[in-house]
Design an enzyme around this catalytic site. Structure first.
Site, short mmCIF file in Angstrom:
data_model
loop_
_atom_site.label_atom_id
_atom_site.label_comp_id
_atom_site.label_asym_id
_atom_site.label_seq_id
_atom_site.Cartn_x
_atom_site.Cartn_y
_atom_site.Cartn_z
N SER A 1 7.21 39.65 -78.87
CA SER A 1 6.49 38.65 -77.96
C SER A 1 5.64 39.13 -76.96
O SER A 1 4.70 38.39 -76.64
CB SER A 1 7.26 37.34 -77.60
OG SER A 1 7.59 36.45 -78.81
N LYS B 1 3.29 33.31 -68.10
CA LYS B 1 3.53 32.56 -69.42
C LYS B 1 4.25 31.10 -69.04
O LYS B 1 5.26 31.13 -68.17
CB LYS B 1 4.60 33.38 -70.06
CG LYS B 1 4.77 32.98 -71.64
CD LYS B 1 5.34 34.04 -72.29
CE LYS B 1 5.78 33.45 -73.76
NZ LYS B 1 6.64 34.46 -74.54
N SER C 1 4.87 35.78 -78.95
CA SER C 1 4.51 34.48 -78.41
C SER C 1 3.72 34.33 -77.10
O SER C 1 3.40 33.25 -76.54
CB SER C 1 5.72 33.58 -78.08
OG SER C 1 6.62 34.21 -77.30
#
Length: 563
Positions: A259, A155, A235
């Protein structure tokens, strides 16, 4: 390629009613997963040319373009979809596959599929060299473990010294971080191949009260691979979509509240939010030290367990990692292949009546558990005002945490106010939604305010008491609840059409939470979360592996343009 080696002929990629057709041999996907490396490594594909070395898009380190037009592939990559890390390592040992070939396959997959998805922000130009180094280690009998040679996406809020880290914000484009995040150092030590960085909801979805998940100023919009006009949640949107679409073997996401487990459920993959402290946060863009953690996403529970084992490492710069008790095992894979639901006591928090499709999938999950000899205990998880208290505290904790992180970067932006000013002047950043949450944070009292300190303490205590009370009083192995409802249409202006999830109590308590695929509402996947006690990550992985084996719920995405 020489005869008998593992190859990936595009003309042979077929999925017929859940079966994987390989040359003249057909194996049911369930059989492949259950049988594991022996069956897969014994399967020989039809002849195919060697994979070429032409660079995939973005392979020079340039940002991956944000196109989502074009024609989707007719079928998913059934070969990559079913491969587990143990199966890959078996192929490596039998000289039927190399890390370089596997890496090339994933880079080719990204070049072909990601223009539809927008999951990858940037590729690592050293990925092929990393894979070649893994192959040399294997030839020299210096293999570093099960993650050696395995392609991983990170990420893009996880620092990489040679590669951009932006948290999705155009303000952080430019010079990369000075050093790798602690978890990246651990991955490199384990031999992982860092493929690149995954898109995310900008600033881990902490910029706007009406944000659209999966969008960032750097990466644009990430799309759900099952139905492209549906939202991937966030996210860790790019991490989840990258795993689901077989753009990588595994990925690293981060979670403050939902997330990892939310996008895992919404994209049909496995995701674990570990116990707070199991994985170092040094070099990860923060929101709050009281809830932030990184964790693994994978198509199979065994792969998530292997990645977690590599991510775990004590770090003096993140003192909470020094509190891990000796009872936490070094390996999280022990007992996973033999784990069963029989005798397990699973609490069931249905959250019924919000969405009929989700209700039906949860009911089916209960039937899977009881049909396999487990015991389902109906309950409700109620932690009072913990959610509101936590959000109040986060708005105060974020500015100082962010400033501390920005001080480590080679950037002119040092404070949250600097980022607000940047966004106001930038032509892209405020084009989809506002920065109202940033402004709320600027107006919040400091984290040292006694009311904020008390709010954080009370939130943690309420959530821990709610989970511990249920787990202990009913002698439960885990509490199960829906991870998500079916994905909503991606739109801009009013925020996500979010219906339900179950990430909050475990996130606020700092306890582990594991999302596992559970079923489908039409073409859209729905997962269930398994929450457990503090430091009980291994037990949750065993429960998740047993459920995965009994439910057989996951199927590969078909990249439909619309539902």
């Amino acid at each position: 390629m020489e005869s008998g080696r593992w190859s990936f002929p595009a003309s042979d990629r077929q999925e017929r009613r859940g079966s994987t057709t390989v040359g003249r041999m057909t194996h049911n996907r369930r059989q492949l997963i259950i049988a594991g490396p022996a069956v897969i490594a014994g399967t020989v594909l039809g002849a195919a040319p060697a994979l070429g070395a032409a660079p995939a898009h973005g392979a020079t380190g340039d940002a991956v373009p944000d196109h989502h037009g074009g024609r989707p592939p007719v079928t998913p990559d059934a070969f990559l979809d079913v491969l587990t890390i143990p199966a890959i390592q078996q192929l490596f040992r039998r000289h039927r596959l190399t890390a370089r070939e596997l890496t090339e396959r994933y880079l080719d997959r990204i070049a072909t599929i990601d223009p539809l998805l927008g999951a990858v922000i940037v590729l690592d130009p050293t990925a092929r060299a990393q894979a070649a180094a893994a192959d040399r280690r294997r030839r020299d009998r210096r293999t570093r473990g099960p993650l050696d040679g395995i392609p991983v996406l990170l990420k893009d809020n996880v620092d990489t010294a040679h590669l951009q880290t932006t948290a999705g914000s155009r303000a952080l484009l430019g010079a990369p971080p000075r050093s790798d995040a602690a978890l990246v150092t651990a991955l490199r030590a384990a031999g992982a191949v860092i493929l690149g960085k995954a898109n995310l909801s900008e600033w881990a979805n902490f910029r706007s009260n009406t944000a659209t998940s999966g969008w960032s100023g750097v990466g644009g919009q990430t799309n759900n691979p099952y139905v492209l006009d549906r939202n991937p949640d966030g996210s860790s949107a790019g991490s989840a979509v990258g795993v689901a679409a077989a753009l990588c073997q595994v990925a690293v996401g981060t979670e403050t509240n939902g997330s990892i487990v939310g996008p895992s459920g919404q994209n049909g993959v496995v995701g674990l939010k570990p116990t707070l402290g199991l994985v170092s946060r040094t070099g990860v863009v923060p929101i709050t030290a009281y809830q932030d953690t990184a964790g693994p996403l994978a198509r199979h529970v065994i792969d998530a367990a292997i990645l977690l084992g590599a991510l775990r490492s004590p770090d003096g710069r993140d003192p909470v990692t020094l509190s891990v008790p000796d009872s936490v095992p070094d390996s999280f894979t022990d007992g996973l292949t033999s784990a069963r639901l029989r005798g397990r006591r699973i609490g069931v928090w249905r959250q019924a009546g919000i969405d009929a499709d989700t209700d039906a999938i949860v009911q089916h999950a209960v039937e899977v558990i009881t049909g396999a000899g487990g015991v389902a205990v109906e309950l409700e998880v109620a932690d009072g005002e913990a959610g509101d208290l936590s959000f109040t505290a986060m708005k105060s904790e974020f500015p100082a945490a962010l400033a501390g992180y920005l001080a480590t970067r080679r950037t002119q932006y040092r404070t949250l106010q600097d980022l607000v000013d940047f966004d106001l002047a930038d032509p892209i950043e405020l084009s989809k939604f506002d920065q109202s949450l940033f402004l709320d944070c600027l107006a919040a009292p400091p984290a040292s305010d006694p009311a904020i300190v008390a709010a954080r303490k009370q939130s943690t205590e309420l959530s821990r008491a709610a989970l511990d009370g249920l787990l202990d009083s009913d002698r439960l192995d885990a509490i199960m609840s829906p991870a998500n409802s079916p994905a909503w249409l991606t739109t801009y202006g009013s925020g996500d059409a979010f219906l339900l999830g179950s990430s909050g109590p475990a996130a606020r308590a700092g306890y582990p939470n594991l999302s596992v695929p559970a079923g489908f509402a039409g073409e859209l996947p729905v997962g269930v979360n398994f929450m457990g006690r503090r430091w009980d990550d291994h037990r949750l992985l065993q429960v998740g592996a047993a459920f995965e084996r009994a439910a057989h719920a996951r199927r590969a995405p078909r990249f439909l343009p619309s539902s």
